[in-house]
Design a protein around this motif. Structure first.
Motif, PDB file in Angstrom:
ATOM      1  N   GLN A  29       0.832  -1.196   0.000  1.00  0.00           N
ATOM      2  CA  GLN A  29       0.000   0.000   0.000  1.00  0.00           C
ATOM      3  C   GLN A  29       0.871   1.253   0.000  1.00  0.00           C
ATOM      4  O   GLN A  29       2.068   1.206   0.318  1.00  0.00           O
ATOM      5  N   VAL A  30       0.261   2.376  -0.341  1.00  0.00           N
ATOM      6  CA  VAL A  30       0.932   3.671  -0.278  1.00  0.00           C
ATOM      7  C   VAL A  30       0.019   4.665   0.413  1.00  0.00           C
ATOM      8  O   VAL A  30      -1.216   4.583   0.302  1.00  0.00           O
ATOM      9  N   ARG A  31       0.642   5.583   1.146  1.00  0.00           N
ATOM     10  CA  ARG A  31      -0.127   6.698   1.715  1.00  0.00           C
ATOM     11  C   ARG A  31       0.065   7.906   0.816  1.00  0.00           C
ATOM     12  O   ARG A  31       1.190   8.240   0.434  1.00  0.00           O
ATOM     13  N   ILE A  32      -1.050   8.534   0.472  1.00  0.00           N
ATOM     14  CA  ILE A  32      -1.041   9.658  -0.464  1.00  0.00           C
ATOM     15  C   ILE A  32      -1.484  10.924   0.256  1.00  0.00           C
ATOM     16  O   ILE A  32      -2.506  10.917   0.970  1.00  0.00           O
ATOM     17  N   ARG A  33      -0.729  11.986   0.096  1.00  0.00           N
ATOM     18  CA  ARG A  33      -1.155  13.312   0.541  1.00  0.00           C
ATOM     19  C   ARG A  33      -2.121  13.842  -0.509  1.00  0.00           C
ATOM     20  O   ARG A  33      -1.762  14.065  -1.661  1.00  0.00           O
ATOM     21  N   VAL A  34      -3.366  14.021  -0.132  1.00  0.00           N
ATOM     22  CA  VAL A  34      -4.414  14.381  -1.090  1.00  0.00           C
ATOM     23  C   VAL A  34      -4.262  15.847  -1.505  1.00  0.00           C
ATOM     24  O   VAL A  34      -4.217  16.748  -0.657  1.00  0.00           O
ATOM     25  N   ALA A  35      -4.185  16.074  -2.802  1.00  0.00           N
ATOM     26  CA  ALA A  35      -4.187  17.435  -3.340  1.00  0.00           C
ATOM     27  C   ALA A  35      -5.554  17.808  -3.891  1.00  0.00           C
ATOM     28  O   ALA A  35      -5.934  18.979  -3.889  1.00  0.00           O
ATOM     29  N   ALA A  36      -6.305  16.806  -4.368  1.00  0.00           N
ATOM     30  CA  ALA A  36      -7.623  17.063  -4.943  1.00  0.00           C
ATOM     31  C   ALA A  36      -8.438  15.778  -4.942  1.00  0.00           C
ATOM     32  O   ALA A  36      -7.891  14.692  -5.133  1.00  0.00           O
ATOM     33  N   ALA A  37      -9.730  15.922  -4.702  1.00  0.00           N
ATOM     34  CA  ALA A  37     -10.653  14.782  -4.705  1.00  0.00           C
ATOM     35  C   ALA A  37     -11.928  15.203  -5.420  1.00  0.00           C
ATOM     36  O   ALA A  37     -12.538  16.223  -5.069  1.00  0.00           O
ATOM     37  N   ALA A  38     -12.326  14.439  -6.428  1.00  0.00           N
ATOM     38  CA  ALA A  38     -13.531  14.772  -7.188  1.00  0.00           C
ATOM     39  C   ALA A  38     -14.788  14.384  -6.419  1.00  0.00           C
ATOM     40  O   ALA A  38     -14.786  13.454  -5.610  1.00  0.00           O
ATOM     41  N   PRO A  58     -22.888  -2.188   3.553  1.00  0.00           N
ATOM     42  CA  PRO A  58     -23.441  -2.694   4.812  1.00  0.00           C
ATOM     43  C   PRO A  58     -23.524  -1.580   5.848  1.00  0.00           C
ATOM     44  O   PRO A  58     -22.838  -0.557   5.718  1.00  0.00           O
ATOM     45  N   PRO A  59     -24.362  -1.739   6.866  1.00  0.00           N
ATOM     46  CA  PRO A  59     -24.466  -0.706   7.899  1.00  0.00           C
ATOM     47  C   PRO A  59     -23.112  -0.435   8.555  1.00  0.00           C
ATOM     48  O   PRO A  59     -22.376  -1.363   8.885  1.00  0.00           O
ATOM     49  N   ARG A  60     -22.786   0.828   8.721  1.00  0.00           N
ATOM     50  CA  ARG A  60     -21.536   1.258   9.338  1.00  0.00           C
ATOM     51  C   ARG A  60     -21.804   2.457  10.255  1.00  0.00           C
ATOM     52  O   ARG A  60     -22.679   3.270   9.970  1.00  0.00           O
ATOM     53  N   GLU A  61     -21.029   2.567  11.336  1.00  0.00           N
ATOM     54  CA  GLU A  61     -21.171   3.724  12.214  1.00  0.00           C
ATOM     55  C   GLU A  61     -20.610   4.981  11.563  1.00  0.00           C
ATOM     56  O   GLU A  61     -21.120   6.084  11.773  1.00  0.00           O
ATOM     57  N   VAL A  62     -19.541   4.809  10.786  1.00  0.00           N
ATOM     58  CA  VAL A  62     -18.899   5.940  10.110  1.00  0.00           C
ATOM     59  C   VAL A  62     -18.575   5.533   8.682  1.00  0.00           C
ATOM     60  O   VAL A  62     -18.082   4.428   8.436  1.00  0.00           O
ATOM     61  N   LEU A  63     -18.848   6.423   7.747  1.00  0.00           N
ATOM     62  CA  LEU A  63     -18.495   6.193   6.344  1.00  0.00           C
ATOM     63  C   LEU A  63     -17.691   7.367   5.822  1.00  0.00           C
ATOM     64  O   LEU A  63     -18.063   8.530   6.004  1.00  0.00           O
ATOM     65  N   GLY A  64     -16.573   7.039   5.161  1.00  0.00           N
ATOM     66  CA  GLY A  64     -15.841   8.061   4.444  1.00  0.00           C
ATOM     67  C   GLY A  64     -16.449   8.264   3.071  1.00  0.00           C
ATOM     68  O   GLY A  64     -17.213   7.433   2.578  1.00  0.00           O
ATOM     69  N   LEU A  65     -16.123   9.376   2.442  1.00  0.00           N
ATOM     70  CA  LEU A  65     -16.632   9.696   1.110  1.00  0.00           C
ATOM     71  C   LEU A  65     -15.469  10.002   0.181  1.00  0.00           C
ATOM     72  O   LEU A  65     -14.397  10.421   0.617  1.00  0.00           O
ATOM     73  N   GLY A  66     -15.703   9.821  -1.098  1.00  0.00           N
ATOM     74  CA  GLY A  66     -14.712  10.162  -2.103  1.00  0.00           C
ATOM     75  C   GLY A  66     -14.012   8.958  -2.672  1.00  0.00           C
ATOM     76  O   GLY A  66     -13.417   8.170  -1.950  1.00  0.00           O
ATOM     77  N   TRP A  67     -14.100   8.799  -3.996  1.00  0.00           N
ATOM     78  CA  TRP A  67     -13.445   7.705  -4.718  1.00  0.00           C
ATOM     79  C   TRP A  67     -12.160   8.156  -5.396  1.00  0.00           C
ATOM     80  O   TRP A  67     -11.180   7.423  -5.436  1.00  0.00           O
ATOM     81  N   ASP A  68     -12.163   9.346  -5.965  1.00  0.00           N
ATOM     82  CA  ASP A  68     -11.061   9.835  -6.800  1.00  0.00           C
ATOM     83  C   ASP A  68     -10.045  10.621  -5.987  1.00  0.00           C
ATOM     84  O   ASP A  68     -10.427  11.481  -5.184  1.00  0.00           O
ATOM     85  N   VAL A  69      -8.781  10.385  -6.247  1.00  0.00           N
ATOM     86  CA  VAL A  69      -7.749  11.160  -5.570  1.00  0.00           C
ATOM     87  C   VAL A  69      -6.626  11.495  -6.538  1.00  0.00           C
ATOM     88  O   VAL A  69      -6.259  10.693  -7.399  1.00  0.00           O
ATOM     89  N   ALA A  70      -6.106  12.696  -6.401  1.00  0.00           N
ATOM     90  CA  ALA A  70      -4.853  13.098  -7.034  1.00  0.00           C
ATOM     91  C   ALA A  70      -3.997  13.700  -5.937  1.00  0.00           C
ATOM     92  O   ALA A  70      -4.487  14.471  -5.105  1.00  0.00           O
ATOM     93  N   GLY A  71      -2.726  13.322  -5.910  1.00  0.00           N
ATOM     94  CA  GLY A  71      -1.871  13.827  -4.848  1.00  0.00           C
ATOM     95  C   GLY A  71      -0.446  13.349  -4.986  1.00  0.00           C
ATOM     96  O   GLY A  71       0.021  13.030  -6.084  1.00  0.00           O
ATOM     97  N   THR A  72       0.233  13.263  -3.839  1.00  0.00           N
ATOM     98  CA  THR A  72       1.652  12.934  -3.810  1.00  0.00           C
ATOM     99  C   THR A  72       1.895  11.784  -2.843  1.00  0.00           C
ATOM    100  O   THR A  72       1.358  11.782  -1.722  1.00  0.00           O
ATOM    101  N   VAL A  73       2.678  10.817  -3.258  1.00  0.00           N
ATOM    102  CA  VAL A  73       3.010   9.675  -2.411  1.00  0.00           C
ATOM    103  C   VAL A  73       3.851  10.141  -1.225  1.00  0.00           C
ATOM    104  O   VAL A  73       4.833  10.868  -1.390  1.00  0.00           O
TER     105      VAL A  73
END
Length: 306
Positions: A29-38, A58-73
């Motif tokens: 895996q890689v961690r990306i510093r997000v510069a932009a998210a559609a 499925p039911p979740r207590e917390v959900l993140g949003l956003g599929w697209d990312v552009a940024g820096t590794v």
């Protein structure tokens, strides 16, 4: 770090800005510093609880949003070095952290080099929509004529351009006001959206088109334009019509694919793909972005920047 999440379903007001620990990458895996998210329609459906109600999430207590990312590794791995400019797709939508965040961890296999010379906001519009269009085209075998509904939209615009690259004859459907840009994407024929679509498309060629990519979710109206024994691709759960006249009906289910995304990135570098940004907003204005997208009328994607 800051991220936008939902803890309850509802309108844009349920979006919360929260402080969360930095995500830790695992093997491969890689961690990306997000510069932009559609911002995409699927984000609105997730926030409103539509996908959970449909059994997609499925039911979740917390959900993140956003599929697209552009940024820096930020952390090297999977062939990427720290500092690399990348784009990526998060296709696991039941996780508590998405691309609406300052950082995100993705499998390296879901990441590709960012298109050189392309503004980061434009690059962020590429992964979900272009991959969806490409993977939908993979489902059809025709070498003839393809109908693309919603051709002025994000997925539809990419589908037109990619279909032309494959040598297909493209019949595009969109609002009459969008004819010029849609033809600019590569459409050979243009049919304004409206009633009796099948009759108007068939007037362009006896028997109908060989295949249809129904990004506008017109269902039976678009299917009526396809010849008997042709092909039809639906773009949402439950949107596939019954396979009348022996038409092969399938649905595209998007998946992350770093190698394919790298190919699309190279096409974007060459200016072949229609990268369109409607507006760039700070991450803190995610709720306003959701309101704007829901109101409709946009040409191009809204993009959030942390």
């Amino acid at each position: 770090m800051r991220a936008m999440v939902v803890r309850r379903f509802g309108g844009p007001e349920v979006l919360e800005s929260v402080e969360v620990p930095e995500p830790v990458p695992g093997p491969g895996q890689v961690r990306i510093r997000v510069a932009a998210a559609a911002v995409n329609p699927v984000d609105l459906a997730t926030r409103a609880g539509v996908l959970t109600g449909a059994g997609v999430i499925p039911p979740r207590e917390v959900l993140g949003l956003g599929w697209d990312v552009a940024g820096t590794v930020e952390t090297a791995g999977g062939g990427f070095a720290a500092g690399d400019a990348v784009i990526g797709l998060r296709d696991r939508i039941a996780t508590p952290l998405g691309a609406y965040a300052e950082q995100i961890v993705l499998d390296a296999s879901a990441v590709a080099p960012a298109p050189a010379g392309v503004p980061v906001a434009e690059a962020a519009t590429l992964p979900l929509n272009a991959l969806t269009a490409a993977q939908a085209l993979d489902l059809v075998e025709t070498t003839g004529t393809v109908l693309i509904t919603g051709a002025a939209g994000a997925v539809g615009g990419y589908a037109v351009a990619l279909a032309r690259l494959r040598g297909l004859r493209v019949v595009a459907v969109a609002s009459a006001a969008d004819e010029a840009p849609v033809r600019g994407f590569g459409a050979d024929e243009f049919v304004p959206r409206g009633p009796s679509l099948g009759d108007r498309v068939r007037a362009l060629g006896p028997g109908g088109v060989d295949a249809a990519l129904d990004t506008a979710l017109l269902g039976l109206e678009a299917l009526d334009a396809v010849r008997g024994g042709g092909e039809f691709v639906a773009f949402a759960a439950g949107a596939a019509p019954i396979p009348l006249r022996g038409v092969k009906v399938s649905s595209v289910w998007i998946r992350a694919d770093g190698e394919r995304l790298a190919e699309l990135s190279r096409l974007a570098e060459k200016g072949v793909l229609p990268l369109r940004v409607a507006e760039v907003l700070p991450l803190s204005e995610a709720a306003a972005a959701h309101e704007r997208l829901a109101a409709g009328g946009l040409r191009g994607r809204l993009v959030l920047t942390p």
